[in-house]
Design a protein around this motif. Structure first.
Motif, PDB file in Angstrom:
ATOM      1  N   LYS A 134      26.643 134.914  86.679  1.00  0.00           N
ATOM      2  CA  LYS A 134      25.672 135.542  87.582  1.00  0.00           C
ATOM      3  C   LYS A 134      25.042 136.758  86.927  1.00  0.00           C
ATOM      4  O   LYS A 134      23.823 136.950  86.980  1.00  0.00           O
ATOM      5  CB  LYS A 134      26.353 135.963  88.896  1.00  0.00           C
ATOM      6  N   HIS A 137      22.681 135.631  84.141  1.00  0.00           N
ATOM      7  CA  HIS A 137      21.418 135.123  84.699  1.00  0.00           C
ATOM      8  C   HIS A 137      20.543 136.263  85.204  1.00  0.00           C
ATOM      9  O   HIS A 137      19.318 136.235  85.032  1.00  0.00           O
ATOM     10  CB  HIS A 137      21.689 134.126  85.832  1.00  0.00           C
ATOM     11  N   VAL A 176      25.185 129.114  80.804  1.00  0.00           N
ATOM     12  CA  VAL A 176      24.030 129.947  81.151  1.00  0.00           C
ATOM     13  C   VAL A 176      22.815 129.504  80.349  1.00  0.00           C
ATOM     14  O   VAL A 176      21.721 129.356  80.899  1.00  0.00           O
ATOM     15  CB  VAL A 176      24.345 131.452  80.907  1.00  0.00           C
ATOM     16  N   LYS A 179      21.241 126.279  81.653  1.00  0.00           N
ATOM     17  CA  LYS A 179      20.485 126.435  82.909  1.00  0.00           C
ATOM     18  C   LYS A 179      19.189 127.149  82.653  1.00  0.00           C
ATOM     19  O   LYS A 179      18.226 127.012  83.303  1.00  0.00           O
ATOM     20  CB  LYS A 179      21.310 127.208  83.939  1.00  0.00           C
TER      21      LYS A 179
END
Length: 179
Positions: A134, A137, A176, A179
């Motif tokens: 998280k 990102h 990561v 994505k």
């Protein structure tokens, strides 16, 4: 846009990764700032080079070595490497200390951003497997907002904390990047 990911993140590998990235994607390099391609390094002591800085304060340090390596390639444009890494750094500290505002968003004309975090994050944040991706990102989102034309390249960590810990961090970095 697919984010490239380079494995085994030693300083030599970081230098080579930068060289390869610029060689493979010269069309993204704009050299808009003082006629130079700008490369931003963000990360912890493994990117900062804290031990070499202690042992030989006058350098040359990683950013200068990378600039020299890139300059030795006649088909590449001139480059400037900005090393905004800091010993002990982890992503949330980058945000809460306001270092991001002072260092991450203020450089004009950034073409490439190499990011290496994870070692300190693993030691300092709760629920690492959930929160580290998280945070990563969030960092990428902020960098994209502040440097929309830059190629962002997550780097895996060196095997500093042992093979198992490094694998855990690197697997999350790879997730990561995918994505």
């Amino acid at each position: 846009m697919k984010i490239p990911l380079f494995f085994r993140g030693s300083s030599i590998t970081l230098s080579l990764a930068i060289l390869i990235s610029i060689s493979l994607s010269p069309s993204t390099a704009r050299a808009e700032h003082e006629g130079k391609v700008q490369i931003l390094l963000l990360g912890d002591s493994t990117t900062e080079g804290s031990i070499p800085r202690l042992l030989k304060p006058k350098g040359p340090h990683l950013e200068k070595v990378i600039e020299q390596l890139l300059a030795s390639e006649s088909d590449l444009p001139p480059c400037r490497v900005i090393n905004s890494s800091q010993s002990g750094e982890y992503i949330q500290r980058l945000f809460t200390s306001k270092r991001y505002e002072r260092n991450g968003e203020k450089h004009p004309g950034i073409d490439y951003i190499f990011i290496r975090y994870g070692l300190n994050d693993r030691a300092r944040i709760k629920d690492f497997a959930e929160n580290f991706p998280k945070d990563f990102h969030e960092l990428i989102a902020r960098l994209r907002k502040d440097h929309p034309k830059a190629l962002i390249i997550p780097m895996t960590v060196i095997p500093f904390s042992g093979e198992e810990a490094s694998k855990e961090i690197n697997d999350l970095v790879r997730q990561v990047a995918k994505k």
